[in-house]
Design a protein around this motif. Structure first.
Motif, PDB file in Angstrom:
ATOM      1  N   SER A   1      22.794 -60.402  56.043  1.00 65.47           N
ATOM      2  CA  SER A   1      22.644 -59.119  55.351  1.00 65.47           C
ATOM      3  C   SER A   1      21.881 -58.118  56.214  1.00 65.47           C
ATOM      4  CB  SER A   1      21.922 -59.330  54.019  1.00 65.47           C
ATOM      5  OG  SER A   1      21.707 -58.100  53.359  1.00 65.47           O
TER       6      SER A   1
ATOM      7  N   GLN B   1      20.685 -64.100  54.044  1.00 69.44           N
ATOM      8  CA  GLN B   1      19.806 -62.933  54.148  1.00 69.44           C
ATOM      9  C   GLN B   1      19.758 -62.403  55.574  1.00 69.44           C
ATOM     10  OE1 GLN B   1      16.363 -64.756  52.250  1.00 69.44           O
ATOM     11  NE2 GLN B   1      16.571 -63.422  50.476  1.00 69.44           N
TER      12      GLN B   1
ATOM     13  N   LEU C   1      24.511 -63.652  47.630  1.00 72.90           N
ATOM     14  CA  LEU C   1      23.125 -64.081  47.411  1.00 72.90           C
ATOM     15  C   LEU C   1      22.795 -64.119  45.920  1.00 72.90           C
ATOM     16  CD1 LEU C   1      21.372 -62.195  50.328  1.00 72.90           C
ATOM     17  CD2 LEU C   1      21.152 -64.644  49.870  1.00 72.90           C
ATOM     18  N   GLY C   2      23.289 -63.134  45.173  1.00 67.99           N
ATOM     19  CA  GLY C   2      23.070 -63.145  43.727  1.00 67.99           C
ATOM     20  C   GLY C   2      23.675 -64.370  43.067  1.00 67.99           C
TER      21      GLY C   2
ATOM     22  N   HIS D   1      21.352 -54.600  43.391  1.00 64.85           N
ATOM     23  CA  HIS D   1      21.454 -53.882  44.666  1.00 64.85           C
ATOM     24  C   HIS D   1      22.909 -53.827  45.129  1.00 64.85           C
ATOM     25  CE1 HIS D   1      20.166 -52.040  48.319  1.00 64.85           C
ATOM     26  NE2 HIS D   1      20.461 -53.080  49.096  1.00 64.85           N
ATOM     27  N   ALA D   2      23.652 -54.921  44.918  1.00 65.11           N
ATOM     28  CA  ALA D   2      25.073 -54.935  45.273  1.00 65.11           C
ATOM     29  C   ALA D   2      25.842 -53.898  44.464  1.00 65.11           C
ATOM     30  CB  ALA D   2      25.650 -56.328  45.033  1.00 65.11           C
TER      31      ALA D   2
ATOM     32  N   CYS E   1      25.044 -59.271  49.305  1.00 68.50           N
ATOM     33  CA  CYS E   1      24.123 -59.270  48.158  1.00 68.50           C
ATOM     34  C   CYS E   1      24.757 -59.953  46.949  1.00 68.50           C
ATOM     35  CB  CYS E   1      23.720 -57.838  47.812  1.00 68.50           C
ATOM     36  SG  CYS E   1      22.588 -57.092  48.999  1.00 68.50           S
TER      37      CYS E   1
ATOM     38  N   THR F   1      20.394 -69.684  51.703  1.00 73.08           N
ATOM     39  CA  THR F   1      19.999 -68.320  51.335  1.00 73.08           C
ATOM     40  C   THR F   1      19.317 -67.604  52.503  1.00 73.08           C
ATOM     41  OG1 THR F   1      17.965 -69.213  50.334  1.00 73.08           O
ATOM     42  CG2 THR F   1      19.834 -68.802  48.869  1.00 73.08           C
TER      43      THR F   1
ATOM     44  N   GLU G   1      17.941 -59.118  41.173  1.00 74.67           N
ATOM     45  CA  GLU G   1      17.586 -58.110  42.179  1.00 74.67           C
ATOM     46  C   GLU G   1      18.737 -57.886  43.164  1.00 74.67           C
ATOM     47  OE1 GLU G   1      14.678 -58.181  46.032  1.00 74.67           O
ATOM     48  OE2 GLU G   1      13.787 -58.818  44.125  1.00 74.67           O
ATOM     49  N   HIS G   2      19.343 -58.967  43.651  1.00 74.68           N
ATOM     50  CA  HIS G   2      20.426 -58.837  44.628  1.00 74.68           C
ATOM     51  C   HIS G   2      21.713 -58.325  43.981  1.00 74.68           C
ATOM     52  CE1 HIS G   2      17.764 -61.267  47.194  1.00 74.68           C
ATOM     53  NE2 HIS G   2      18.471 -60.787  48.199  1.00 74.68           N
TER      54      HIS G   2
END
Length: 409
Positions: A332, A329, A352-353, A371-372, A349, A325, A367-368
């Motif tokens: 990203s 990040q 990561l999610g 955002h994606a 994202c 992760t 959260e990820h």
């Protein structure tokens, strides 16, 4: 020599098979690893603990007497008999005392068994501290493992010493001690060359080249770092296959070197491979969407044969997920700074999610993923379907309803 101390609340134990004669328990304490005197007497020497302790008390052997309730409970759980009905507590023996007793009582062949058990536990502790980034705590443990390993294996079994030297090298790198790290890496490489056994050495070669790559990167020797990381990917591919997730670490390392060289196009291509591989793997493991494995091997154009690849779930279990992760990040951030907030950042994202969902870190996952969804827009239906599928797997947060206050009478 006797001492009294307070034991920690948790008492971890490791079973030690004494060449089939019995099983002893190695107890982890704040003062080091200890054996139960009572268990040693009854199980290995077939003596009464009360009689056995008279020899221990002669002053030649180091011992520790404990009365802590947690210790006594743990010993009872292990069904280790008490030393005395009238005298409370238990006597614990450090490994050097156990080794001395084995020699004095004509069981010297078991000394190596005790040493091997200690080496395994200490090496595992060093590896755990290293994975957590606790380099200062890791270094003395790794050096202890090196010293224990040298007593056990040098000079007959040089290959067995390589992993502990690599632990020490990585701890030194984490502390920014490049010279000491290079010394330990050099010893590890020499031990590998000197070993004449038929054991498979590909995995060890892969690890040595990876750590050399990190060393050269920190020393800003970027061309040498690229060569070392390339060799790491080669050896990993030979053993596990090109698309094995462990190779994503190698591709990420190339990405960081190309970044340092200002090679934006090359660093982008390497980061794309990392994201693509993890997206395919996590879609299969988290969402149940199988990855279609199309490889050109065993065709007229590609007559070679790639090693059979483990399933993605097994590959993930062999990796430290925080490292994964953190790597994603960083990619990203790179995409955001070089391309702006858009579809490419949304893709990372999403990955990561999925990764945080797999790790059951649901707050970060949501959260990820959200955002994606904000970044990809309504036109990217394929990504939105994946995002929504993953969001459905995340448990909804519990709603806390405060109880009404009761009026006092």
């Amino acid at each position: 020599m006797a001492g009294n101390f307070t034991m920690p609340h948790e008492l971890d134990t490791t079973e030690v098979d004494m060449n089939g004669l019995c099983v002893l328990h190695l107890l982890r304490t704040r003062l080091g690893f200890m054996f139960s005197m009572s268990e040693l007497a009854v199980e290995l020497f077939k003596e009464n603990p009360g009689a056995f302790i008279k020899d221990i008390r002669s002053g030649r052997y180091k011992r520790f007497h404990v009365t802590d309730e947690d210790v006594m409970l743990r010993l009872a759980q292990l069904q280790i008999p008490p030393e005395s009905i009238t005298v409370p507590g238990a006597t614990l023996l450090p490994s050097d005392t156990v080794e001395a007793l084995l020699r004095d009582r004509r069981k010297a062949e078991l000394v190596e068994v005790v040493r091997l058990a200690l080496l395994k536990v200490v090496s595992a502790d060093a590896a755990k501290l290293l994975a957590q980034g606790l380099f200062e705590e890791c270094l003395p443990v790794a050096i202890d493992a090196i010293n224990k390993g040298k007593v056990l294996y040098y000079p007959e079994y040089k290959l067995q010493l390589v992993p502990v030297y690599l632990l020490g090298a990585q701890a030194n790198l984490g502390l920014g001690r490049a010279v000491q790290a290079e010394d330990m890496l050099g010893i590890a490489a020499w031990l590998l060359i000197e070993d004449k056994s038929d054991e498979d050495k590909i995995a060890i070669r892969a690890e040595i080249t990876r750590i050399f790559g990190v060393l050269y990167y920190l020393e800003k020797k970027y061309d040498m770092a690229l060569k070392a990381f390339g060799e790491h990917i080669y050896y990993t591919s030979v053993q596990f296959g090109v698309r094995d997730l462990r190779n994503s670490i190698g591709m990420y390392n190339l990405f960081t070197v190309f970044q340092a060289q200002g090679e934006k196009y090359k660093s982008k291509r390497c980061s794309n491979v990392v994201v693509e591989w993890w997206l395919d793997a996590l879609k299969e493991v988290v969402l149940g969407i199988p990855y279609k494995r199309l490889t050109p091997w065993e065709t007229p154009q590609y007559p070679g044969r790639e090693p059979e690849m483990e399933n993605f779930k097994t590959q993930m279990e062999r990796m430290y997920f925080k490292e994964v992760t953190d790597m994603l990040q960083e990619i990203s951030v790179f995409r955001s700074s070089s391309e702006g907030e858009g579809a490419s950042v949304a893709e990372v994202c999403l990955v990561l999610g999925l990764a945080f969902t797999h790790s059951r870190m649901y707050v970060l996952a949501r959260e990820h993923l959200e955002h994606a969804a904000d970044l990809c827009g309504s036109e990217d239906q394929e990504t939105l379907v994946l995002i929504n599928s993953c969001l459905k797997l995340i448990p909804k947060p519990a709603i806390h309803v405060p109880m009404p206050l009761q009026k006092s009478r």
